[in-house]
Design a protein around this motif. Structure first.
Motif, PDB file in Angstrom:
ATOM      1  N   ALA A 198      49.977  14.684   2.731  1.00 28.17           N
ATOM      2  CA  ALA A 198      49.615  14.563   4.141  1.00 28.17           C
ATOM      3  C   ALA A 198      50.720  15.163   5.007  1.00 28.17           C
ATOM      4  N   PRO A 199      50.394  15.911   6.040  1.00 27.64           N
ATOM      5  CA  PRO A 199      51.404  16.541   6.908  1.00 27.64           C
ATOM      6  C   PRO A 199      52.121  15.510   7.765  1.00 27.64           C
ATOM      7  N   TYR A 200      53.302  15.890   8.219  1.00 28.72           N
ATOM      8  CA  TYR A 200      54.050  15.023   9.119  1.00 28.72           C
ATOM      9  C   TYR A 200      53.336  14.945  10.465  1.00 28.72           C
ATOM     10  N   LEU A 201      53.240  13.760  11.009  1.00 29.75           N
ATOM     11  CA  LEU A 201      52.549  13.568  12.282  1.00 29.75           C
ATOM     12  C   LEU A 201      53.365  14.141  13.440  1.00 29.75           C
ATOM     13  N   LYS A 202      52.693  14.854  14.312  1.00 31.13           N
ATOM     14  CA  LYS A 202      53.356  15.405  15.489  1.00 31.13           C
ATOM     15  C   LYS A 202      53.413  14.360  16.593  1.00 31.13           C
ATOM     16  N   ASP A 203      54.308  14.569  17.550  1.00 29.08           N
ATOM     17  CA  ASP A 203      54.388  13.678  18.703  1.00 29.08           C
ATOM     18  C   ASP A 203      53.328  14.016  19.743  1.00 29.08           C
ATOM     19  N   GLU A 204      52.884  15.271  19.771  1.00 32.15           N
ATOM     20  CA  GLU A 204      51.907  15.697  20.764  1.00 32.15           C
ATOM     21  C   GLU A 204      50.723  16.371  20.076  1.00 32.15           C
ATOM     22  N   TYR A 205      49.552  16.167  20.622  1.00 37.43           N
ATOM     23  CA  TYR A 205      48.342  16.807  20.124  1.00 37.43           C
ATOM     24  C   TYR A 205      47.634  17.447  21.306  1.00 37.43           C
ATOM     25  N   ASP A 206      47.180  18.699  21.137  1.00 37.60           N
ATOM     26  CA  ASP A 206      46.462  19.316  22.248  1.00 37.60           C
ATOM     27  C   ASP A 206      45.005  18.857  22.234  1.00 37.60           C
ATOM     28  N   ALA A 207      44.253  19.258  23.268  1.00 39.78           N
ATOM     29  CA  ALA A 207      42.878  18.778  23.428  1.00 39.78           C
ATOM     30  C   ALA A 207      42.005  19.171  22.238  1.00 39.78           C
ATOM     31  N   ALA A 208      42.183  20.393  21.731  1.00 41.37           N
ATOM     32  CA  ALA A 208      41.365  20.854  20.606  1.00 41.37           C
ATOM     33  C   ALA A 208      41.641  20.020  19.348  1.00 41.37           C
ATOM     34  N   GLU A 209      42.928  19.689  19.116  1.00 45.75           N
ATOM     35  CA  GLU A 209      43.281  18.869  17.957  1.00 45.75           C
ATOM     36  C   GLU A 209      42.718  17.462  18.088  1.00 45.75           C
ATOM     37  N   MET A 210      42.744  16.924  19.305  1.00 44.11           N
ATOM     38  CA  MET A 210      42.190  15.599  19.525  1.00 44.11           C
ATOM     39  C   MET A 210      40.693  15.599  19.248  1.00 44.11           C
ATOM     40  N   ASP A 211      39.991  16.633  19.747  1.00 40.90           N
ATOM     41  CA  ASP A 211      38.550  16.722  19.514  1.00 40.90           C
ATOM     42  C   ASP A 211      38.247  16.813  18.023  1.00 40.90           C
ATOM     43  N   ALA A 212      39.044  17.630  17.323  1.00 43.36           N
ATOM     44  CA  ALA A 212      38.832  17.784  15.886  1.00 43.36           C
ATOM     45  C   ALA A 212      39.091  16.475  15.151  1.00 43.36           C
ATOM     46  N   PHE A 213      40.121  15.767  15.573  1.00 42.49           N
ATOM     47  CA  PHE A 213      40.464  14.501  14.925  1.00 42.49           C
ATOM     48  C   PHE A 213      39.330  13.499  15.059  1.00 42.49           C
ATOM     49  N   PHE A 214      38.853  13.294  16.292  1.00 42.24           N
ATOM     50  CA  PHE A 214      37.841  12.269  16.506  1.00 42.24           C
ATOM     51  C   PHE A 214      36.473  12.681  15.973  1.00 42.24           C
ATOM     52  N   SER A 215      36.237  13.981  15.843  1.00 43.21           N
ATOM     53  CA  SER A 215      34.954  14.423  15.293  1.00 43.21           C
ATOM     54  C   SER A 215      34.864  14.147  13.799  1.00 43.21           C
ATOM     55  N   GLN A 216      35.987  13.834  13.164  1.00 40.09           N
ATOM     56  CA  GLN A 216      36.000  13.561  11.726  1.00 40.09           C
ATOM     57  C   GLN A 216      35.723  12.095  11.407  1.00 40.09           C
ATOM     58  N   GLY A 217      35.401  11.311  12.442  1.00 40.79           N
ATOM     59  CA  GLY A 217      35.059   9.915  12.202  1.00 40.79           C
ATOM     60  C   GLY A 217      36.238   8.985  12.156  1.00 40.79           C
ATOM     61  N   ASN A 218      37.422   9.484  12.511  1.00 41.67           N
ATOM     62  CA  ASN A 218      38.588   8.618  12.444  1.00 41.67           C
ATOM     63  C   ASN A 218      38.533   7.500  13.488  1.00 41.67           C
ATOM     64  N   CYS A 219      37.832   7.776  14.599  1.00 36.61           N
ATOM     65  CA  CYS A 219      37.740   6.714  15.611  1.00 36.61           C
ATOM     66  C   CYS A 219      37.001   5.515  15.056  1.00 36.61           C
ATOM     67  N   GLU A 220      35.963   5.789  14.233  1.00 38.67           N
ATOM     68  CA  GLU A 220      35.258   4.671  13.623  1.00 38.67           C
ATOM     69  C   GLU A 220      36.191   3.870  12.719  1.00 38.67           C
ATOM     70  N   ALA A 221      37.129   4.591  12.073  1.00 38.14           N
ATOM     71  CA  ALA A 221      38.089   3.897  11.206  1.00 38.14           C
ATOM     72  C   ALA A 221      38.986   2.986  12.027  1.00 38.14           C
ATOM     73  N   VAL A 222      39.345   3.429  13.219  1.00 34.70           N
ATOM     74  CA  VAL A 222      40.159   2.606  14.092  1.00 34.70           C
ATOM     75  C   VAL A 222      39.417   1.337  14.470  1.00 34.70           C
ATOM     76  N   GLU A 223      38.154   1.484  14.866  1.00 34.43           N
ATOM     77  CA  GLU A 223      37.369   0.356  15.344  1.00 34.43           C
ATOM     78  C   GLU A 223      37.160  -0.694  14.263  1.00 34.43           C
ATOM     79  N   LYS A 224      37.167  -0.269  12.992  1.00 36.35           N
ATOM     80  CA  LYS A 224      36.931  -1.196  11.905  1.00 36.35           C
ATOM     81  C   LYS A 224      38.162  -1.996  11.545  1.00 36.35           C
ATOM     82  N   LYS A 225      39.333  -1.526  12.031  1.00 33.06           N
ATOM     83  CA  LYS A 225      40.586  -2.208  11.681  1.00 33.06           C
ATOM     84  C   LYS A 225      40.653  -3.584  12.298  1.00 33.06           C
TER      85      LYS A 225
END
Length: 225
Positions: A198-225
């Motif tokens: 897994a890559p090292y996490l950046k401190d900043e994410y641009d809008a395109a990276e944020m869109d890509a992240f949440f489109s992968q279903g990770n937000c659902e993973a957050v909600e289930k925590k």
């Protein structure tokens, strides 16, 4: 130099800024001058009073003058026979984002105004929308904790960035931090990591990276925590 002509209004082009500078110089003792807080506050108050006039329109210097008096009162540079909240409200009307944010805090705690968490959240939202970083962080925390606003991890992450939002989660005041935000290697370890690590996490994410992240279903993973 001749003193500014006060006339009916103190909003003649070039006059508001001169009055503001003169008032701040007296209030804070700028430019090597001896502070004369009461005299400075009286001068700044002339700008603030412009908003009481029928044809008045908000301006930067009127808002800055109102905020300066409010801060001076809070710091006990001036006597406080009057409340600070009305001054902050006038400054906020002129678009002063710090005033918006401080007024939100007063509503949240019930200082000088009614205690109203929803009004606090509304004011924080306005300041955050204007780009004020402290307000963005505060609004993100509200969305993490579900305090005064719906719990919304995605909105929090979009306000503060994924890694910084995770730091807020770690303080123990919110839900368990989602594991996907902490699976990266450290910068030193990243150089020796295998390609599939897994890559090292950046401190900043641009809008395109944020869109890509949440489109992968990770937000659902957050909600289930």
């Amino acid at each position: 130099a001749a003193a500014p002509a006060w006339g009916h209004r103190a909003s003649v082009p070039g006059e508001e800024d001169a009055i503001y500078v003169m008032g701040m110089t007296l209030l804070r003792g700028l430019r090597g001058k001896q502070p004369r807080p009461e005299a400075g506050a009286r001068l700044l108050q002339k700008l603030v009073d412009v908003l009481e006039e029928e044809d008045a329109s908000p301006s930067y210097f009127i808002g800055a003058a109102a905020y300066a008096i409010a801060r001076a009162k809070s710091e006990k540079l001036l006597e406080r026979p009057r409340k600070v909240a009305p001054l902050l409200r006038r400054a906020a009307t002129c678009g002063h984002v710090r005033a918006l944010h401080e007024l939100a805090g007063m509503h949240e705690k019930g200082i000088e105004v009614r205690k109203d968490g929803r009004e606090a959240a509304r004011l924080v939202e306005l300041a955050a929308t204007a780009g004020f970083q402290d307000a963005k962080r505060e609004l993100a925390r509200m969305h993490i904790d579900g305090e005064y606003v719906p719990r919304d991890p995605e909105r929090a992450a979009r306000l503060m960035g994924l890694h910084r939002t995770a730091d807020m989660w770690k303080d123990g005041k919110g839900p368990t931090p989602p594991s996907f935000l902490f699976k990266g290697t450290s910068p030193d370890e990243a150089a020796d990591a295998a390609p599939d690590d897994a890559p090292y996490l950046k401190d900043e994410y641009d809008a395109a990276e944020m869109d890509a992240f949440f489109s992968q279903g990770n937000c659902e993973a957050v909600e289930k925590k």
